[in-house]
Design a protein around this motif. Structure first.
Motif, PDB file in Angstrom:
ATOM      1  N   ALA A 246      24.619  -8.076  28.346  1.00  0.00           N
ATOM      2  CA  ALA A 246      25.833  -8.883  28.199  1.00  0.00           C
ATOM      3  C   ALA A 246      25.573 -10.256  28.798  1.00  0.00           C
TER       4      ALA A 246
ATOM      5  N   GLY B 299      20.284  -2.897  21.016  1.00  0.00           N
ATOM      6  CA  GLY B 299      21.714  -3.060  21.342  1.00  0.00           C
ATOM      7  C   GLY B 299      22.426  -3.920  20.302  1.00  0.00           C
TER       8      GLY B 299
ATOM      9  N   LEU C 150      32.280   6.405  21.969  1.00  0.00           N
ATOM     10  CA  LEU C 150      31.615   5.210  21.420  1.00  0.00           C
ATOM     11  C   LEU C 150      31.391   4.145  22.490  1.00  0.00           C
TER      12      LEU C 150
ATOM     13  N   LEU D  10      23.230  -2.053  17.048  1.00  0.00           N
ATOM     14  CA  LEU D  10      24.347  -1.104  17.172  1.00  0.00           C
ATOM     15  C   LEU D  10      25.672  -1.869  17.194  1.00  0.00           C
ATOM     16  N   ARG D  11      25.695  -2.950  17.937  1.00  0.00           N
ATOM     17  CA  ARG D  11      26.941  -3.718  18.063  1.00  0.00           C
ATOM     18  C   ARG D  11      27.345  -4.376  16.745  1.00  0.00           C
TER      19      ARG D  11
ATOM     20  N   THR E 100      28.179 -13.951  20.388  1.00  0.00           N
ATOM     21  CA  THR E 100      27.104 -13.307  21.161  1.00  0.00           C
ATOM     22  C   THR E 100      26.355 -12.252  20.334  1.00  0.00           C
TER      23      THR E 100
HETATM   24  C1  HEM Z   1      35.697  -0.232  23.619  1.00  0.00           C
HETATM   25  C2  HEM Z   1      35.760  -1.521  23.399  1.00  0.00           C
HETATM   26  C3  HEM Z   1      34.589  -2.426  23.522  1.00  0.00           C
HETATM   27  C4  HEM Z   1      34.577  -3.628  24.149  1.00  0.00           C
HETATM   28  C5  HEM Z   1      35.750  -4.298  24.844  1.00  0.00           C
HETATM   29  C6  HEM Z   1      33.233  -4.145  24.046  1.00  0.00           C
HETATM   30  C7  HEM Z   1      32.834  -5.368  24.535  1.00  0.00           C
HETATM   31  C8  HEM Z   1      31.536  -5.804  24.583  1.00  0.00           C
HETATM   32  C9  HEM Z   1      31.086  -7.056  25.143  1.00  0.00           C
HETATM   33  C10 HEM Z   1      31.998  -8.121  25.738  1.00  0.00           C
HETATM   34  C11 HEM Z   1      29.740  -7.082  25.063  1.00  0.00           C
HETATM   35  C12 HEM Z   1      28.805  -8.161  25.625  1.00  0.00           C
HETATM   36  C13 HEM Z   1      28.533  -9.272  24.663  1.00  0.00           C
HETATM   37  C14 HEM Z   1      27.686 -10.335  25.324  1.00  0.00           C
HETATM   38  O1  HEM Z   1      28.151 -10.901  26.312  1.00  0.00           O
HETATM   39  O2  HEM Z   1      26.567 -10.607  24.843  1.00  0.00           O
HETATM   40  C15 HEM Z   1      29.321  -5.861  24.449  1.00  0.00           C
HETATM   41  C16 HEM Z   1      28.021  -5.508  24.208  1.00  0.00           C
HETATM   42  C17 HEM Z   1      27.652  -4.396  23.515  1.00  0.00           C
HETATM   43  N1  HEM Z   1      28.483  -3.476  22.922  1.00  0.00           N
HETATM   44 FE1  HEM Z   1      30.452  -3.328  23.178  1.00  0.00          FE
HETATM   45  N2  HEM Z   1      32.468  -3.246  23.379  1.00  0.00           N
HETATM   46  C18 HEM Z   1      33.242  -2.173  23.026  1.00  0.00           C
HETATM   47  C19 HEM Z   1      32.853  -1.087  22.281  1.00  0.00           C
HETATM   48  C20 HEM Z   1      31.615  -0.905  21.769  1.00  0.00           C
HETATM   49  C21 HEM Z   1      31.249   0.098  20.806  1.00  0.00           C
HETATM   50  C22 HEM Z   1      32.233   1.060  20.147  1.00  0.00           C
HETATM   51  C23 HEM Z   1      29.908  -0.017  20.585  1.00  0.00           C
HETATM   52  C24 HEM Z   1      29.030   0.774  19.672  1.00  0.00           C
HETATM   53  C25 HEM Z   1      29.228   2.025  19.374  1.00  0.00           C
HETATM   54  C26 HEM Z   1      29.443  -1.097  21.419  1.00  0.00           C
HETATM   55  C27 HEM Z   1      28.129  -1.478  21.544  1.00  0.00           C
HETATM   56  C28 HEM Z   1      27.709  -2.552  22.295  1.00  0.00           C
HETATM   57  C29 HEM Z   1      26.311  -2.841  22.526  1.00  0.00           C
HETATM   58  C30 HEM Z   1      25.127  -2.019  22.057  1.00  0.00           C
HETATM   59  C31 HEM Z   1      26.276  -4.018  23.279  1.00  0.00           C
HETATM   60  C32 HEM Z   1      25.030  -4.758  23.748  1.00  0.00           C
HETATM   61  C33 HEM Z   1      24.705  -5.849  22.745  1.00  0.00           C
HETATM   62  C34 HEM Z   1      23.447  -6.637  23.056  1.00  0.00           C
HETATM   63  O3  HEM Z   1      22.536  -6.095  23.670  1.00  0.00           O
HETATM   64  O4  HEM Z   1      23.399  -7.818  22.663  1.00  0.00           O
HETATM   65  N3  HEM Z   1      30.506  -1.629  22.097  1.00  0.00           N
HETATM   66  N4  HEM Z   1      30.432  -5.105  24.151  1.00  0.00           N
END
Ligand code: HEM
Length: 328
Positions: free
Chosen positions: A197, A59, A188, A62-63, A97
């Protein structure tokens, strides 16, 4: 297993066919064919090792690529450390994060050994994100390569990253300035099928949502049963605990994200917001009921598109030696 191997063939093929018709800003799939012919194998081998020891890093990888591309384009700026005069992107709130920086350096060091001064950190991120998804049983796609690394990273530019509280109008706006449309947004967002999260990213939905500060003051658009479950894990002030974004299958890239959104059990307000527009709602509801291979194809296409946002090519930028610092 059979349909997975079929996907492995169909998804990259279809992506390639789609892309042949498009002009990409000087990126190409065979960019390193002469200068670093084994770049993809080197990255893949390291990724297999890294994820076998720490599968929860898929994750974060990717992020990292997403956060890189949304600020100054996919130029590796998210990887730069702050300097005495300048607070870098990685030290801004939305990026506190992020994880996985050490692994990016590990992969980059392997590439420096095999082909010094050749492969950019921005390309390393794009390859690692692709492999992270593939190794989580998701789709794969051809990564267009040839990005250069930027030399600037500014904390205050991270306001271009969508916040978890964003509504659909804000999300559409933030994606469209990057050249990404409504379909890219809903597709996405499916990246939230893997990963975790922090409680602090969701606690405003669970406690004191409107300032009334009583137990029923919660996000009305979150399923009540799910609220109780989340509350049992996250206290109002918890900043450390991680919750699975796609409980039960957070290490597997599949279409269950859309099932959760449809049931109002997704982590963020921004996920729920996908139900507030007819196009994105239809996509969510369709993919909550199957059509996984279509989602995989869509995800591959949108990732290629995102990987092309604001790239530096040709004589722009540099190939950083170490991803966290600019070259001297
Ligand atoms: C659409 C708007 C988006 C918002 C508002 C958003 C917001 C967030 C937030 C707040 C987290 C949690 C961070 C944490 O507390 O550790 C998160 C995790 C994540 N996001 Fe998004 N995100 C968005 C779009 C995306 C996109 C486009 C991708 C990839 C294509 C993505 C992939 C991920 C992944 C894989 C995680 C997990 C990260 C981990 O395991 O540490 N997000 N996102």
């Amino acid at each position: 297993m059979e349909s997975r191997s079929l996907n492995a063939v169909l998804v990259p093929l279809a992506s390639l066919i789609l892309l042949l018709g498009l002009t990409r800003a000087q990126l190409s799939v065979d960019y390193y064919s002469k200068t670093c012919p084994h770049v993809e194998e080197i990255v893949r081998k390291e990724m297999i090792q890294i994820l076998s020891v720490a599968p929860s890093l898929a994750g974060p990888f990717l992020r990292l690529h997403f956060h890189d591309c949304f600020v100054r384009g996919c130029d590796g700026s998210v990887l730069l450390d702050s300097t005495s005069g300048t607070k870098a992107e990685k030290d801004a709130k939305p990026n506190l994060t992020l994880r996985g920086f050490g692994s990016v350096e590990r992969v980059k060091a392997k590439l420096e050994k095999a082909c010094p001064n050749t492969v950019s950190c921005a390309d390393v991120l794009a390859l690692m994100a692709r492999d992270a998804v593939w190794l989580s049983k998701g789709p794969t796609w051809p990564v267009w390569l040839g990005r250069k690394d930027g030399r600037i990273s500014l904390a205050n530019e991270t306001k271009q990253l969508p916040p978890p509280k964003a509504n659909l109008t804000q999300l559409i706006q933030m994606f469209s300035v990057k050249g990404l449309d409504l379909k890219d947004l809903v597709v996405l967002s499916g990246g939230h099928t893997i990963g975790t999260a922090h409680c602090s990213s969701i606690s405003d939905r669970l406690y004191n949502f409107t300032g009334l500060d009583n137990l029923s003051d919660v996000d009305p658009f979150l399923d009540m049963k799910y609220i109780s479950k989340l509350r049992s894990k996250c206290s109002p002030t918890d900043t450390k605990t991680l919750i699975e974004m796609d409980p039960g299958s957070f290490k597997t890239f599949d279409n269950s994200y859309y099932k959760l959104v449809a049931k109002r059990r997704s982590a963020f307000h921004s996920d729920w917001a996908l139900l507030t527009n007819s196009f994105t709602r239809d996509y969510v509801l369709k993919h909550a009921n199957g059509f996984e291979s279509e989602f995989f194809q869509d995800f591959a296409d949108s990732m290629i598109k995102m990987g092309n946002v604001g790239v530096l090519t040709g004589s722009q930028g540099e190939i950083r030696k170490t991803c966290s610092v600019v070259n001297y």
